[in-house]
Design a protein around this motif. Sequence first.
Motif, PDB file in Angstrom:
ATOM      1  N   GLU A  44       1.110  -0.798   0.159  1.00 48.68           N
ATOM      2  CA  GLU A  44       0.025   0.222  -0.329  1.00 48.68           C
ATOM      3  C   GLU A  44       0.662   1.506  -0.368  1.00 48.68           C
ATOM      4  OE1 GLU A  44      -3.693  -1.608   2.679  1.00 48.68           O
ATOM      5  OE2 GLU A  44      -2.063  -0.988   3.342  1.00 48.68           O
ATOM      6  N   GLU A  47       2.748   2.071  -3.520  1.00 46.89           N
ATOM      7  CA  GLU A  47       1.076   1.815  -4.302  1.00 46.89           C
ATOM      8  C   GLU A  47       0.943   3.645  -4.207  1.00 46.89           C
ATOM      9  OE1 GLU A  47      -2.124  -0.571  -4.021  1.00 46.89           O
ATOM     10  OE2 GLU A  47      -1.772  -1.163  -5.684  1.00 46.89           O
ATOM     11  N   ALA A  48       0.992   4.337  -3.607  1.00 48.12           N
ATOM     12  CA  ALA A  48       0.434   5.738  -2.808  1.00 48.12           C
ATOM     13  C   ALA A  48       2.029   6.187  -2.667  1.00 48.12           C
ATOM     14  CB  ALA A  48       0.147   5.559  -1.580  1.00 48.12           C
ATOM     15  N   GLN A  72       5.711   9.674  -0.576  1.00 48.21           N
ATOM     16  CA  GLN A  72       4.880   8.547   0.164  1.00 48.21           C
ATOM     17  C   GLN A  72       3.815   9.696   0.037  1.00 48.21           C
ATOM     18  OE1 GLN A  72       4.998   6.953   3.635  1.00 48.21           O
ATOM     19  NE2 GLN A  72       3.484   5.973   3.703  1.00 48.21           N
ATOM     20  N   SER A  75      -2.670   8.154  -0.237  1.00 48.67           N
ATOM     21  CA  SER A  75      -4.167   7.318  -1.018  1.00 48.67           C
ATOM     22  C   SER A  75      -3.636   7.081  -2.765  1.00 48.67           C
ATOM     23  CB  SER A  75      -5.246   7.860  -0.809  1.00 48.67           C
ATOM     24  OG  SER A  75      -5.284   9.075  -1.811  1.00 48.67           O
ATOM     25  N   LYS A  76      -3.936   6.222  -3.291  1.00 47.12           N
ATOM     26  CA  LYS A  76      -3.594   5.762  -4.426  1.00 47.12           C
ATOM     27  C   LYS A  76      -3.833   7.403  -5.194  1.00 47.12           C
ATOM     28  CE  LYS A  76      -4.740   1.440  -4.153  1.00 47.12           C
ATOM     29  NZ  LYS A  76      -5.245   0.379  -5.165  1.00 47.12           N
ATOM     30  N   ASP A  77      -4.908   8.316  -5.159  1.00 47.22           N
ATOM     31  CA  ASP A  77      -5.740   9.299  -5.673  1.00 47.22           C
ATOM     32  C   ASP A  77      -4.394  10.388  -5.612  1.00 47.22           C
ATOM     33  OD1 ASP A  77      -7.456   7.902  -6.518  1.00 47.22           O
ATOM     34  OD2 ASP A  77      -9.065   8.965  -5.365  1.00 47.22           O
ATOM     35  N   ALA A  79      -1.273  10.129  -5.140  1.00 54.43           N
ATOM     36  CA  ALA A  79       0.073   9.902  -5.557  1.00 54.43           C
ATOM     37  C   ALA A  79      -0.384   9.870  -7.070  1.00 54.43           C
ATOM     38  CB  ALA A  79       0.023   8.465  -5.803  1.00 54.43           C
ATOM     39  N   VAL A  80      -1.277   9.962  -7.735  1.00 58.16           N
ATOM     40  CA  VAL A  80      -1.667  10.344  -9.300  1.00 58.16           C
ATOM     41  C   VAL A  80      -2.048  11.570  -8.751  1.00 58.16           C
ATOM     42  CG1 VAL A  80      -3.806  10.504 -10.783  1.00 58.16           C
ATOM     43  CG2 VAL A  80      -3.534   8.186  -9.747  1.00 58.16           C
TER      44      VAL A  80
END
Length: 143
Positions: A44, A47-48, A72, A75-77, A79-80
């Motif tokens: 996780e 991914e983030a 870091q 969340s994934k969002d 990170a995007v």
Amino acid sequence: MKNNKLLTIMIIILVAIILVGAILFVVYVQANKGAQNTEPTIDEIVEASVDVPEIKTNLSDKRFIVVQLKVQTDSKDAAVELEKRLFQVQNIAIQELSDMELKDIEGKQGKITLRSTLKSKINELMQDGEVKEVYITNYITGQ
């Protein structure tokens, strides 16, 4: 007599509703407490996280630094969003580093200060989430 029986039934129903509500509240609080204390797994975290390309810049004392970061997010969002903002992250890093001397970023405390500064400056940009940590993955200085 009939009124007393009706009053007793109403009190029993009211007590039962209060007990069920209290039990549901306790279960809800315990479930959320467990969710809040859960640390993210390494998958996780990866991914983030976003790799910031190598940054080369001059320090204010006419030395140079080459630094690479991994940021870091929560969340994934996030990170995007951070991926899209990499040019801004690089700009912030260059601005902060160009205002520092080598002595400011030497040693453990210097790197902690740099990481903390970058984290707070990057968080000012973020709209969908926040930066949890900034890691220095490569660090070279010279004259």
